[in-house]
Design a protein around this motif. Structure first.
Motif, short mmCIF file in Angstrom:
data_model
loop_
_atom_site.label_atom_id
_atom_site.label_comp_id
_atom_site.label_asym_id
_atom_site.label_seq_id
_atom_site.Cartn_x
_atom_site.Cartn_y
_atom_site.Cartn_z
N THR A 56 0.97 -1.34 0.02
CA THR A 56 0.20 -0.09 0.34
C THR A 56 0.76 1.32 0.03
OG1 THR A 56 -0.08 -0.24 2.35
CG2 THR A 56 -1.94 -1.03 1.24
N ASN A 57 0.03 2.26 -0.59
CA ASN A 57 0.81 3.69 -0.53
C ASN A 57 -0.20 4.59 0.22
OD1 ASN A 57 1.72 6.40 -1.19
ND2 ASN A 57 1.64 6.02 -3.28
N THR A 58 0.10 5.07 1.40
CA THR A 58 -0.65 5.65 2.15
C THR A 58 -0.84 7.23 1.61
OG1 THR A 58 -0.22 4.45 4.04
CG2 THR A 58 -1.50 6.42 4.46
N THR A 59 -1.78 7.72 1.45
CA THR A 59 -2.24 8.97 0.55
C THR A 59 -2.88 9.93 1.81
OG1 THR A 59 -2.89 10.09 -1.46
CG2 THR A 59 -4.28 8.33 -0.46
N LEU A 60 -2.80 11.26 1.24
CA LEU A 60 -3.39 12.32 1.90
C LEU A 60 -2.75 12.44 3.31
CD1 LEU A 60 -6.95 11.69 0.69
CD2 LEU A 60 -5.76 13.79 0.21
N VAL A 61 -1.35 12.15 3.39
CA VAL A 61 -0.75 12.22 4.85
C VAL A 61 -0.44 13.80 4.80
CG1 VAL A 61 1.37 11.52 5.80
CG2 VAL A 61 0.06 9.87 4.90
N MET A 62 -0.93 14.44 6.00
CA MET A 62 -0.49 15.73 6.36
C MET A 62 0.13 15.93 7.36
SD MET A 62 -2.00 17.23 3.56
CE MET A 62 -3.40 16.35 2.46
N THR A 63 0.64 14.84 8.26
CA THR A 63 1.11 15.08 9.55
C THR A 63 2.14 13.80 9.78
OG1 THR A 63 -0.29 13.69 11.18
CG2 THR A 63 -0.67 16.23 10.82
N PRO A 64 3.34 14.18 10.48
CA PRO A 64 4.36 12.95 10.73
C PRO A 64 3.58 11.93 11.68
CG PRO A 64 5.43 15.05 11.09
CD PRO A 64 3.97 15.37 11.08
N GLU A 65 2.68 12.43 12.40
CA GLU A 65 1.98 11.13 13.09
C GLU A 65 1.18 10.28 12.39
OE1 GLU A 65 2.67 14.73 13.69
OE2 GLU A 65 0.73 15.33 14.64
N GLN A 66 0.37 10.94 11.42
CA GLN A 66 -0.13 10.12 10.50
C GLN A 66 0.86 9.11 9.85
OE1 GLN A 66 -2.07 13.08 7.76
NE2 GLN A 66 -4.00 12.93 8.74
N ALA A 67 2.03 9.60 9.37
CA ALA A 67 2.80 8.67 8.61
C ALA A 67 3.34 7.44 9.57
CB ALA A 67 3.96 9.74 8.25
N LEU A 68 3.67 8.00 10.75
CA LEU A 68 3.98 6.81 11.94
C LEU A 68 3.06 5.90 12.05
CD1 LEU A 68 6.31 6.10 13.80
CD2 LEU A 68 5.17 7.59 15.40
N LEU A 69 1.79 6.25 12.01
CA LEU A 69 0.62 5.24 12.36
C LEU A 69 0.70 4.49 10.99
CD1 LEU A 69 -2.02 7.14 14.35
CD2 LEU A 69 -0.31 5.85 15.18
N ALA A 70 0.62 4.90 9.84
CA ALA A 70 0.39 4.02 8.55
C ALA A 70 1.75 3.08 8.67
CB ALA A 70 0.73 5.16 7.52
N ALA A 71 2.82 3.69 9.03
CA ALA A 71 3.88 2.75 8.90
C ALA A 71 3.82 1.55 10.04
CB ALA A 71 5.27 3.64 9.29
N LYS A 72 3.33 1.70 11.04
CA LYS A 72 3.00 0.90 12.08
C LYS A 72 2.12 -0.09 11.64
CE LYS A 72 4.01 1.01 15.90
NZ LYS A 72 5.27 0.26 16.83
N ALA A 73 0.81 0.15 10.70
CA ALA A 73 -0.03 -0.37 10.22
C ALA A 73 0.39 -1.38 9.22
CB ALA A 73 -1.28 0.36 9.69
N GLY A 74 1.72 -1.15 8.59
CA GLY A 74 2.31 -1.97 7.72
C GLY A 74 2.31 -1.38 6.27
N ALA A 75 2.19 -0.25 6.24
CA ALA A 75 2.24 0.48 4.79
C ALA A 75 3.50 0.49 4.38
CB ALA A 75 1.97 2.12 4.81
N ALA A 76 3.61 0.04 2.89
CA ALA A 76 4.99 0.09 2.23
C ALA A 76 5.53 1.12 1.84
CB ALA A 76 4.72 -0.84 0.85
N TYR A 77 4.62 2.21 1.53
CA TYR A 77 4.84 3.57 1.37
C TYR A 77 4.00 4.77 1.95
CZ TYR A 77 7.57 1.66 -2.81
OH TYR A 77 8.23 0.88 -3.69
N VAL A 78 4.41 5.79 2.39
CA VAL A 78 3.55 6.87 2.77
C VAL A 78 3.81 8.06 1.71
CG1 VAL A 78 3.57 6.20 5.14
CG2 VAL A 78 5.36 7.71 4.47
N SER A 79 2.78 8.82 1.66
CA SER A 79 2.91 10.24 0.76
C SER A 79 2.34 11.31 1.30
CB SER A 79 1.96 9.84 -0.51
OG SER A 79 2.57 8.57 -1.38
#
Ligand code: E4P
Length: 304
Positions: free
Chosen positions: A128-151
């Motif tokens: 997955t590529n997590t989209t609409l990321v506007m804060t580092p907190e969101q990016a961290l949670l996406a990574a913890k959930a198993g995202a391959a990419y964050v945008s």
């Protein structure tokens, strides 16, 4: 840093790949809409499945192509992701499914649905590529959930900060956050003239000071580039393998600054990649070299 082309226009994708500098493609529903509307004008009718298949073919085997889901509930997003993956991954071999970090739209409480979908897809080994990321907190949670990419959407964060400040800007204008910082410091100077130790507690709670410090910031983020930098730093600190795609790129200077953060990828619109090549002195130099070559009868040198 890898470069992805941020477009769904087939002509742009093919052209950008022919330059030998592009490593992948990102699309989103708005980009698909633009591309399909343009295609419809020329061809009358567009079969979306065939069209997206063409995008995958143009990218070529092994290159990541991001395709986004539509729904807001995790179960539906997972179903849609599986359909997209089944349909298009055989063509390109590297489809990334874009899942919004939070699908809340002001109605149903769907805040966590994005995370759930990311997690389930990662367990099914669908990247997955997590989209609409506007804060580092969101990016961290996406990574913890198993995202391959964050945008992280750098441009949209800049838009938001400028809009809140009432600054007039065009979409591709560079946001000078250094200038913003200087303005903020100068504002602060008016309030903090050699405070005594006794004055500090009340200064700490002073609304005007808080306002001056937060000027030009969104939840402590000073710009889109700052957002990307903070995510990269957090991921490096904890050895998080999720890759960072700086998205919503608006101009060459912003691309340079995200490159300086050490992010893995920048996904860049076709026109911005073209802008990255431009310089008045390059243009001027080419004209002058050409004129001098003609005068020197250079073509004699080049006859085969
Ligand atoms: C890419 O993944 C994003 O969808 C895209 O960069 C968004 O760009 P925009 O903010 O210019 O629409």
């Amino acid at each position: 840093m890898k470069i992805f082309v941020d477009t769904a226009k087939l002509g742009e994708i093919k052209e950008a790949f022919s330059w030998g500098i592009v490593d992948g493609v990102t699309t989103n529903p708005s980009l698909i809409r633009k591309a399909v509307e343009e295609e419809r004008k020329v061809k009358g009718k567009v079969d979306l499945e065939v069209y997206v298949g063409e995008i995958c073919k143009a990218a070529g085997k092994g290159r990541p192509v991001s395709l986004e889901v539509l729904s807001q509930k995790a179960s539906k997003m997972v179903e849609e992701a599986q359909t997209l993956y089944r349909r298009f991954n055989p063509i390109v071999g590297n489809v990334l499914i874009k899942i919004p970090i939070n699908t809340y739209t002001g109605q149903e409480a769907t805040d966590y649905e994005g995370l759930k979908a990311i997690n389930e897809l990662s367990r099914k080994r669908i990247p997955t590529n997590t989209t609409l990321v506007m804060t580092p907190e969101q990016a961290l949670l996406a990574a913890k959930a198993g995202a391959a990419y964050v945008s992280p959407f750098a441009g949209r964060v800049d838009d938001y900060i400028r809009k809140n400040l009432g600054i007039d800007f065009k979409k591709n204008d560079y946001f000078d956050f250094e200038l913003m910082r200087e303005i903020s410091k100068a504002r602060l100077g008016d309030y903090l003239k050699n405070p005594t130790a006794k004055e500090i507690p009340s200064l700490y709670l002073d609304e005007k000071i808080k306002k001056a410090i937060s000027i030009g910031k969104d939840k402590g983020i000073t710009s889109g580039v700052d957002l990307v930098r903070k995510i990269v730093n957090i991921f490096r600190k904890y050895n998080i393998k999720t890759k960072v795609i700086a998205a919503s790129m608006r101009n060459p200077q912003q691309v340079r600054e995200v490159a300086e953060t050490g992010c893995d990828i920048a996904t860049i619109p076709f026109e911005v990649i073209r802008e990255m090549l431009k310089h008045t002195k390059t243009e001027e130099g080419v004209k002058k070299f050409y004129a001098d070559a003609v005068q020197a009868k250079y073509e004699e040198l080049l006859k085969s």
